[in-house]
Design a protein around this motif. Structure first.
Motif, PDB file in Angstrom:
ATOM      1  N   GLU A 132       0.544  -1.018  -0.448  1.00  0.00           N
ATOM      2  CA  GLU A 132       0.197   0.010   0.145  1.00  0.00           C
ATOM      3  C   GLU A 132       0.733   1.195  -0.048  1.00  0.00           C
ATOM      4  N   PHE A 133       0.608   1.960  -0.995  1.00  0.00           N
ATOM      5  CA  PHE A 133       1.498   3.335  -0.927  1.00  0.00           C
ATOM      6  C   PHE A 133       0.441   4.582  -0.400  1.00  0.00           C
ATOM      7  N   LEU A 134       0.835   5.969   0.117  1.00  0.00           N
ATOM      8  CA  LEU A 134       0.206   6.610   0.631  1.00  0.00           C
ATOM      9  C   LEU A 134       0.076   7.507  -0.586  1.00  0.00           C
ATOM     10  N   PRO A 135      -1.362   8.335  -0.402  1.00  0.00           N
ATOM     11  CA  PRO A 135      -1.371   9.118  -1.551  1.00  0.00           C
ATOM     12  C   PRO A 135      -0.237  10.297  -2.215  1.00  0.00           C
ATOM     13  N   ASP A 136       0.018  10.341  -3.519  1.00  0.00           N
ATOM     14  CA  ASP A 136       0.676  10.809  -4.270  1.00  0.00           C
ATOM     15  C   ASP A 136       1.318  12.496  -3.725  1.00  0.00           C
ATOM     16  N   ASP A 137       0.054  12.908  -3.731  1.00  0.00           N
ATOM     17  CA  ASP A 137      -0.352  14.421  -3.120  1.00  0.00           C
ATOM     18  C   ASP A 137      -0.024  14.982  -1.175  1.00  0.00           C
ATOM     19  N   VAL A 138      -0.178  13.660  -0.278  1.00  0.00           N
ATOM     20  CA  VAL A 138       0.802  13.960   0.709  1.00  0.00           C
ATOM     21  C   VAL A 138       2.552  13.409   0.639  1.00  0.00           C
ATOM     22  N   ARG A 139       2.503  12.753  -0.241  1.00  0.00           N
ATOM     23  CA  ARG A 139       4.624  12.465  -0.439  1.00  0.00           C
ATOM     24  C   ARG A 139       5.371  13.135  -0.902  1.00  0.00           C
TER      25      ARG A 139
END
Length: 199
Positions: free
Chosen positions: A187-194
């Motif tokens: 699972e990956f965090l949303p791109d706009d968070v990272r």
């Protein structure tokens, strides 16, 4: 855009179901590991990463030490689960012990006092880069691995068992072997968070 390096990075996963069914020899695997570390960058080209590569009974000895030291600090009712976990690492084909060579770090601190507070962190960054490189290189050879951290609990026993120089500080252990079961979905965090991008 398909980037071949990123495709290789996708193969690198934490593999916990390890076996001994690898097609490469210990010499071939050692060469892969050594070259990956050799080509990994370090601050000031300090080359502070050290590795001990173990196979067979020597790899088993690493996990025997881990198990014995954990038995001293683990409640009796929880120790069987701990033993099972350690057995999964022992089931692999080998283990890499990662170290930081602290004498070099301290010399850099003395030689470049303006940056002295950063050299330990930079050495850790260099170690992380080397671990990523090795992990990915093994994955491209269809060899699974995971990264474990039983230091400093095992430091002294490991130094005794493998005649480790005093200036080498144990930082991590990487059991590796054949991939007996795939890793689960990642699972990956949303791109706009990272990420932030400014064009």
């Amino acid at each position: 855009m398909t980037n071949p390096v990123n495709q290789e990075l996708k193969q690198r996963r934490s593999i916990y179901a390890l076996g001994k069914n690898v097609s490469q020899t210990p010499a071939q695997i050692s060469e892969t590991i050594e070259e990956a570390i050799r080509q990994s960058p370090t601050a000031f080209n300090s080359q502070t990463v050290r590795a001990v590569i173990t196979f067979g009974e020597n790899s088993d000895r690493v996990w025997d030490i881990v198990e014995a030291e954990l038995k001293k600090v683990t409640p009796a009712d929880r120790f069987p689960a701990t033993q099972e976990k350690i057995a999964s690492f022992r089931a692999g084909f080998g283990t890499i012990l990662y170290f930081t060579e602290t004498q070099t770090v301290h010399k850099l601190e003395a030689d470049f006092p303006l940056y002295a507070a950063n050299f330990a962190n930079w050495a850790e960054q260099g170690l992380g880069g080397a671990q990523q490189a090795v992990w990915t290189a093994l994955a491209t050879e269809n060899i699974g691995a995971s990264l474990q951290h039983y230091n400093p609990l095992i430091d002294e026993k490991i130094k005794e068992a493998f005649d480790i120089p005093e200036s080498w500080e144990l930082r991590a252990q990487m059991p590796f072997g054949s991939i007996e079961a795939p890793a689960g979905e990642k699972e990956f965090l949303p791109d706009d968070v990272r990420f932030k991008i400014f064009e």
